[in-house]
Design a protein around this motif. Structure first.
Motif, mmCIF file in Angstrom:
data_model
loop_
_atom_site.group_PDB
_atom_site.id
_atom_site.type_symbol
_atom_site.label_atom_id
_atom_site.label_comp_id
_atom_site.label_asym_id
_atom_site.label_seq_id
_atom_site.Cartn_x
_atom_site.Cartn_y
_atom_site.Cartn_z
ATOM 1 N N SER A 169 16.595 60.979 54.144
ATOM 2 C CA SER A 169 16.119 60.664 55.349
ATOM 3 C C SER A 169 14.859 60.949 55.535
ATOM 4 C CB SER A 169 17.005 61.449 56.463
ATOM 5 O OG SER A 169 16.391 60.946 57.759
ATOM 6 N N ARG A 170 14.227 61.981 55.053
ATOM 7 C CA ARG A 170 13.077 62.361 55.086
ATOM 8 C C ARG A 170 12.089 61.506 54.358
ATOM 9 N NH1 ARG A 170 14.761 67.868 54.993
ATOM 10 N NH2 ARG A 170 14.348 67.982 52.749
ATOM 11 N N ASP A 171 12.668 61.131 52.995
ATOM 12 C CA ASP A 171 11.776 60.292 52.196
ATOM 13 C C ASP A 171 11.754 59.035 52.714
ATOM 14 O OD1 ASP A 171 11.705 62.239 50.262
ATOM 15 O OD2 ASP A 171 13.248 61.718 49.061
ATOM 16 N N TYR A 172 12.800 58.491 53.313
ATOM 17 C CA TYR A 172 12.772 56.962 53.896
ATOM 18 C C TYR A 172 11.704 57.081 55.179
ATOM 19 C CZ TYR A 172 14.393 53.135 56.715
ATOM 20 O OH TYR A 172 14.402 52.083 57.509
ATOM 21 N N LYS A 173 11.807 58.072 55.944
ATOM 22 C CA LYS A 173 10.941 58.207 57.066
ATOM 23 C C LYS A 173 9.451 58.118 56.399
ATOM 24 C CE LYS A 173 13.844 60.399 60.362
ATOM 25 N NZ LYS A 173 13.953 61.593 61.131
ATOM 26 N N GLN A 174 9.053 58.913 55.268
ATOM 27 C CA GLN A 174 7.701 58.969 54.633
ATOM 28 C C GLN A 174 7.429 57.634 54.256
ATOM 29 O OE1 GLN A 174 5.522 61.484 54.989
ATOM 30 N NE2 GLN A 174 4.096 60.367 53.518
ATOM 31 N N ALA A 175 8.418 57.182 53.520
ATOM 32 C CA ALA A 175 7.966 55.791 52.783
ATOM 33 C C ALA A 175 7.907 54.835 53.899
ATOM 34 C CB ALA A 175 9.540 55.515 52.107
ATOM 35 N N GLN A 176 8.732 54.915 55.161
ATOM 36 C CA GLN A 176 8.293 53.872 56.049
ATOM 37 C C GLN A 176 7.055 54.095 56.874
ATOM 38 O OE1 GLN A 176 10.997 54.251 59.654
ATOM 39 N NE2 GLN A 176 11.177 52.214 59.543
ATOM 40 N N LYS A 177 6.660 55.181 56.837
ATOM 41 C CA LYS A 177 5.450 55.485 57.297
ATOM 42 C C LYS A 177 4.008 55.178 56.323
ATOM 43 C CE LYS A 177 2.539 59.516 59.226
ATOM 44 N NZ LYS A 177 2.821 60.894 59.459
ATOM 45 N N GLU A 178 4.361 55.521 55.216
ATOM 46 C CA GLU A 178 3.490 54.879 54.391
ATOM 47 C C GLU A 178 3.396 53.208 54.304
ATOM 48 O OE1 GLU A 178 4.578 56.677 50.349
ATOM 49 O OE2 GLU A 178 3.846 58.736 51.372
ATOM 50 N N ARG A 179 4.523 52.605 54.235
ATOM 51 C CA ARG A 179 4.746 51.194 54.365
ATOM 52 C C ARG A 179 3.942 50.831 55.576
ATOM 53 N NH1 ARG A 179 9.494 51.030 53.327
ATOM 54 N NH2 ARG A 179 10.205 50.657 55.525
ATOM 55 N N GLN A 180 4.041 51.271 56.624
ATOM 56 C CA GLN A 180 3.443 50.743 57.775
ATOM 57 C C GLN A 180 2.079 51.095 57.736
ATOM 58 O OE1 GLN A 180 4.935 53.000 61.468
ATOM 59 N NE2 GLN A 180 3.683 51.437 62.771
ATOM 60 N N ALA A 181 1.356 52.046 57.029
ATOM 61 C CA ALA A 181 0.024 52.347 57.076
ATOM 62 C C ALA A 181 -0.504 51.275 56.205
ATOM 63 C CB ALA A 181 -0.191 53.710 56.644
ATOM 64 N N LYS A 182 0.130 51.003 55.066
ATOM 65 C CA LYS A 182 -0.212 49.955 54.090
ATOM 66 C C LYS A 182 -0.310 48.745 54.647
ATOM 67 C CE LYS A 182 -1.351 48.718 49.897
ATOM 68 N NZ LYS A 182 -2.713 49.168 49.244
ATOM 69 N N GLU A 183 0.809 48.281 55.441
ATOM 70 C CA GLU A 183 0.604 47.004 56.136
ATOM 71 C C GLU A 183 -0.419 46.813 57.330
ATOM 72 O OE1 GLU A 183 4.499 46.884 58.020
ATOM 73 O OE2 GLU A 183 5.826 46.081 56.250
ATOM 74 N N GLU A 184 -0.756 47.923 57.850
ATOM 75 C CA GLU A 184 -1.908 47.805 58.838
ATOM 76 C C GLU A 184 -3.135 47.887 57.955
ATOM 77 O OE1 GLU A 184 -1.645 51.597 60.916
ATOM 78 O OE2 GLU A 184 0.148 50.940 62.218
#
Length: 245
Positions: A169-184
């Motif tokens: 769950s932590r890894d998923y949230k971190q990956a999601q955060k990184e993916r969102q930053a990359k998309e931005e």
């Protein structure tokens, strides 16, 4: 008791044990076992699901898998098809896990940790029981010892699974955060690229407009220069200052 009576007693005891074991191997009882409360964590251990031991060979495990699959198959349980489907999936998943080397590394890791920790847990209970001048059931019954380890192992599987899910769950949230930053970042770069493209596309138009503006301004200056002062008629003579002697 004569030798013959002992043999007869032993034989009858064995028969009763077989009857007891066979009574467990019914469709209803196996479906209930696989879907009982807490099954989510109970069924994490593939050996527990198939009712086999890590020491059993592949032939026995396969035979057990086929036996269980037949008992809980939906076609054999028309009155509880939905439950049978769930139970059948549990059995199939357990067998597939046993065939997966990577997944079995995880299973065996849990077994090893449980085998290392279980004696320490028993020792702690012995110390507590000794204060009360009591003994723990595991020291008086081999069956109780096996059952306690089975329950301890079940809890170990549950604890490890919960911890693993937390990490995922932590890894998923971190990956999601990184993916969102990359998309931005990509969106920002795209917007800047579009802005540069529009700026370049309008360069010629801006240059032309500026040249027209500059030309118009130049003409306006010339016009103002020609019309400087009074417009039309004669200019009045300059007044001379009268000098007195």
């Amino acid at each position: 008791m004569s030798e013959e009576k002992k043999k007869l007693s032993s034989f009858l005891t064995a028969i009763e044990k077989v009857k007891e074991e066979d009574s467990v191997w019914t469709s209803d009882k196996q479906i209930d076992r696989l879907l009982r409360p807490g099954a989510k964590y109970r069924n994490l251990n593939p050996y527990e699901v198939l009712q086999v031991s890590p020491d059993d060979d592949e032939k026995k495990i396969k035979r057990q898998f086929r036996k269980l699959s037949f008992l809980v198959h939906p076609d054999k349980n028309p009155e509880k098809v939905d439950q049978a489907k769930l139970a059948f999936d549990v059995v199939n998943t357990a067998y597939q896990t046993l065939q997966d080397e990577e997944k079995m590394d995880w299973v065996h890791l849990i077994y090893r940790e449980a085998e290392e920790e279980f004696p320490h847990m028993l020792e702690q209970r012995r110390k507590e029981a000794k204060k009360k001048k009591e003994t723990i059931p595991e020291d008086t019954s081999e069956e109780q010892h096996k059952e306690s380890f089975r329950r301890f192992l079940m809890k170990k599987f549950a604890d490890m699974e919960i911890e693993k899910q937390k990490i995922l769950s932590r890894d998923y949230k971190q990956a999601q955060k990184e993916r969102q930053a990359k998309e931005e970042e990509i969106a920002k770069a795209k917007a800047e690229k579009e802005a540069r493209k529009e700026w370049e596309a309008g360069r010629e138009e801006r240059v032309t407009s500026w040249m027209k503006f500059a030309e118009a301004k130049k003409k306006t200056k010339k016009k103002k220069k020609k019309t400087k002062g009074f417009t039309g008629g004669l200019r009045p003579p300059k007044l001379k200052t009268e000098k007195r002697s």
